[in-house]
Design an enzyme around this catalytic site. Structure first.
Site, mmCIF file in Angstrom:
data_model
loop_
_atom_site.group_PDB
_atom_site.id
_atom_site.type_symbol
_atom_site.label_atom_id
_atom_site.label_comp_id
_atom_site.label_asym_id
_atom_site.label_seq_id
_atom_site.Cartn_x
_atom_site.Cartn_y
_atom_site.Cartn_z
ATOM 1 C CG ASP A 59 -1.867 1.352 1.268
ATOM 2 O OD1 ASP A 59 -1.699 2.052 0.295
ATOM 3 O OD2 ASP A 59 -2.461 1.263 2.343
ATOM 4 C CB VAL A 60 2.082 3.693 -2.492
ATOM 5 C CG1 VAL A 60 2.631 2.619 -3.785
ATOM 6 C CG2 VAL A 60 1.021 4.209 -3.178
ATOM 7 C CE1 TYR A 145 -4.587 10.930 -11.081
ATOM 8 C CE2 TYR A 145 -4.749 12.376 -13.118
ATOM 9 C CZ TYR A 145 -4.281 11.157 -12.682
ATOM 10 O OH TYR A 145 -3.874 10.155 -13.142
HETATM 11 P P1 NAD Z 1 -5.550 1.109 -12.842
HETATM 12 O O1 NAD Z 1 -6.655 1.685 -11.937
HETATM 13 O O2 NAD Z 1 -5.876 0.453 -13.894
HETATM 14 O O3 NAD Z 1 -4.436 0.699 -11.867
HETATM 15 C C1 NAD Z 1 -3.815 1.100 -10.764
HETATM 16 C C2 NAD Z 1 -3.344 0.133 -10.005
HETATM 17 O O4 NAD Z 1 -2.935 0.940 -8.580
HETATM 18 C C3 NAD Z 1 -4.263 -0.887 -9.215
HETATM 19 O O5 NAD Z 1 -3.889 -2.148 -9.634
HETATM 20 C C4 NAD Z 1 -4.522 -0.612 -8.110
HETATM 21 O O6 NAD Z 1 -4.916 -1.752 -7.160
HETATM 22 C C5 NAD Z 1 -3.256 -0.170 -7.611
HETATM 23 N N1 NAD Z 1 -3.335 1.067 -6.441
HETATM 24 C C6 NAD Z 1 -4.215 1.854 -6.194
HETATM 25 N N2 NAD Z 1 -3.934 2.423 -4.757
HETATM 26 C C7 NAD Z 1 -2.932 1.749 -4.452
HETATM 27 C C8 NAD Z 1 -2.228 2.007 -3.146
HETATM 28 N N3 NAD Z 1 -2.402 2.730 -2.447
HETATM 29 N N4 NAD Z 1 -1.166 1.073 -2.932
HETATM 30 C C9 NAD Z 1 -0.596 0.360 -4.093
HETATM 31 N N5 NAD Z 1 -1.286 0.051 -5.291
HETATM 32 C C10 NAD Z 1 -2.393 0.796 -5.318
HETATM 33 O O7 NAD Z 1 -4.874 2.789 -13.290
HETATM 34 P P2 NAD Z 1 -3.861 2.969 -14.657
HETATM 35 O O8 NAD Z 1 -4.550 3.884 -15.373
HETATM 36 O O9 NAD Z 1 -3.009 1.690 -14.856
HETATM 37 O O10 NAD Z 1 -2.951 3.937 -13.697
HETATM 38 C C11 NAD Z 1 -1.602 3.962 -13.518
HETATM 39 C C12 NAD Z 1 -0.927 5.114 -13.237
HETATM 40 O O11 NAD Z 1 -1.088 6.019 -14.648
HETATM 41 C C13 NAD Z 1 -1.600 6.009 -12.381
HETATM 42 O O12 NAD Z 1 -0.590 6.776 -11.460
HETATM 43 C C14 NAD Z 1 -2.474 7.155 -12.985
HETATM 44 O O13 NAD Z 1 -2.554 8.228 -12.514
HETATM 45 C C15 NAD Z 1 -1.565 7.019 -14.017
HETATM 46 N N6 NAD Z 1 -2.316 7.799 -15.343
HETATM 47 C C16 NAD Z 1 -3.217 6.966 -15.832
HETATM 48 C C17 NAD Z 1 -3.924 7.653 -16.772
HETATM 49 C C18 NAD Z 1 -5.265 6.774 -17.724
HETATM 50 O O14 NAD Z 1 -5.878 7.784 -18.656
HETATM 51 N N7 NAD Z 1 -5.397 5.573 -17.456
HETATM 52 C C19 NAD Z 1 -3.718 8.760 -17.384
HETATM 53 C C20 NAD Z 1 -2.494 9.643 -17.020
HETATM 54 C C21 NAD Z 1 -1.846 8.864 -15.762
#
Ligand code: NAD
Length: 259
Positions: A59-60, A145
């Site tokens: 858990d980060v 965010y």
């Molecule tokens: P996702 O929801 O598919 O995956 C996120 C993962 O983080 C999940 O497996 C979740 O269980 C894990 N997670 C959440 N809270 C956590 C915690 N406290 N400790 C450990 N793990 C935790 O999301 P994604 O779209 O793959 O996003 C990945 C990264 O990319 C994030 O930082 C997100 O902000 C960033 N991002 C995503 C997008 C997008 O459009 N999908 C765009 C820009 C940036």
């Protein structure tokens, strides 16, 4: 140096961009640790990918959990910090706890990962943090965010300065809209996805694999002279404007349901 014999830790590695990164790094020959709060999904992915991939609950937002994870993975060569989440809402309506929850995961989580990864990774390691288009482009309804991801971009720059003395590189990836569970809600708001795409010169959303490809590049010696940098991966969306998320959500709320 090739990836063989190198270890990578991917936070948030159980889903979306993180899971695509785990697959890409495993394919390149890294041993990969999937570190996620969703331990069951992390284990499922590790089981699917074989012996070179292991799962750990992390858990980060919890310092003990982050510290334990990076102590166990001491000497890792690559960290890709993907864990993230977001609670949208109008600035004037957002509750403090909602603001705090996003800041905890996205910004404090990045601080804790940089702090403990910085202590335990190998010299000359590569650390990659997922920031966002929203780190530089504001969006209505996205105060926490946007603020958190802008903070991530600056944290990456400070970390790059401080960790350079050990040859450790720290870089950021800033994706635009990528189809993952995180943004599943976009499809529920009429016109929102279309507005994203209209404001993306390349005319489509991104795929998790396209972000993973850039993570694999930053992980490798191919980017050996890059640190404190951000790669924008957004189809050119930073050249236009962010969709009016709040306006679209409010319009949806005012639309009477079909009889
Ligand atoms: P996702 O929801 O598919 O995956 C996120 C993962 O983080 C999940 O497996 C979740 O269980 C894990 N997670 C959440 N809270 C956590 C915690 N406290 N400790 C450990 N793990 C935790 O999301 P994604 O779209 O793959 O996003 C990945 C990264 O990319 C994030 O930082 C997100 O902000 C960033 N991002 C995503 C997008 C997008 O459009 N999908 C765009 C820009 C940036």
């Amino acid at each position: 140096m090739t990836a063989a014999g190198r270890t990578a830790v991917v936070t948030g590695g159980a889903s979306g961009i993180g899971a695509a990164t785990v697959r890409a790094l495993a394919t390149e020959g890294y041993r990969v640790v999937v570190a996620d709060i969703d331990e069951s999904a992390a284990r499922d992915l590790a089981r699917e990918l074989g012996d070179a991939v292991t799962a750990v609950r992390m858990d980060v937002t919890d310092e003990d959990s982050v510290a334990a994870g990076f102590r166990t993975a001491a000497g890792a060569h690559v960290v890709v910090h993907c864990a993230g989440s977001s609670i949208p809402g109008a600035l004037t309506e957002l509750e403090l706890a909602q603001w705090q929850a996003t800041l905890d995961v996205c910004l404090t989580g990045t601080f804790l990962v940089l702090e403990h990864a910085g202590r335990h990774v190998a010299d000359n390691a590569s650390i990659i943090c997922l920031a966002s288009l929203n780190g530089r482009q504001p969006g209505t309804g996205m105060a926490s965010y946007c603020a958190a991801k802008a903070g991530v971009l600056m944290l990456v720059e400070v970390a790059a300065l401080e960790l350079a003395e050990r040859g450790i590189r720290v870089n950021a990836l800033s994706p635009g809209l990528v189809d993952t569970p995180l943004v599943a809600g976009v499809a529920l708001v009429p016109g929102l996805r279309e507005e994203y795409v209209e404001n993306t010169p390349l005319g489509r959303s991104g795929r998790p694999e396209e972000i993973a490809e850039a993570a694999a590049f930053l992980a490798s010696d191919r980017s050996g002279w890059m640190t404190g940098a951000t790669i924008d991966l957004n189809g050119g969306a930073h050249l236009r404007r962010y969709p009016d998320v709040l306006g679209r959500v409010r319009a949806m709320a005012q639309t009477p349901p079909n009889p």
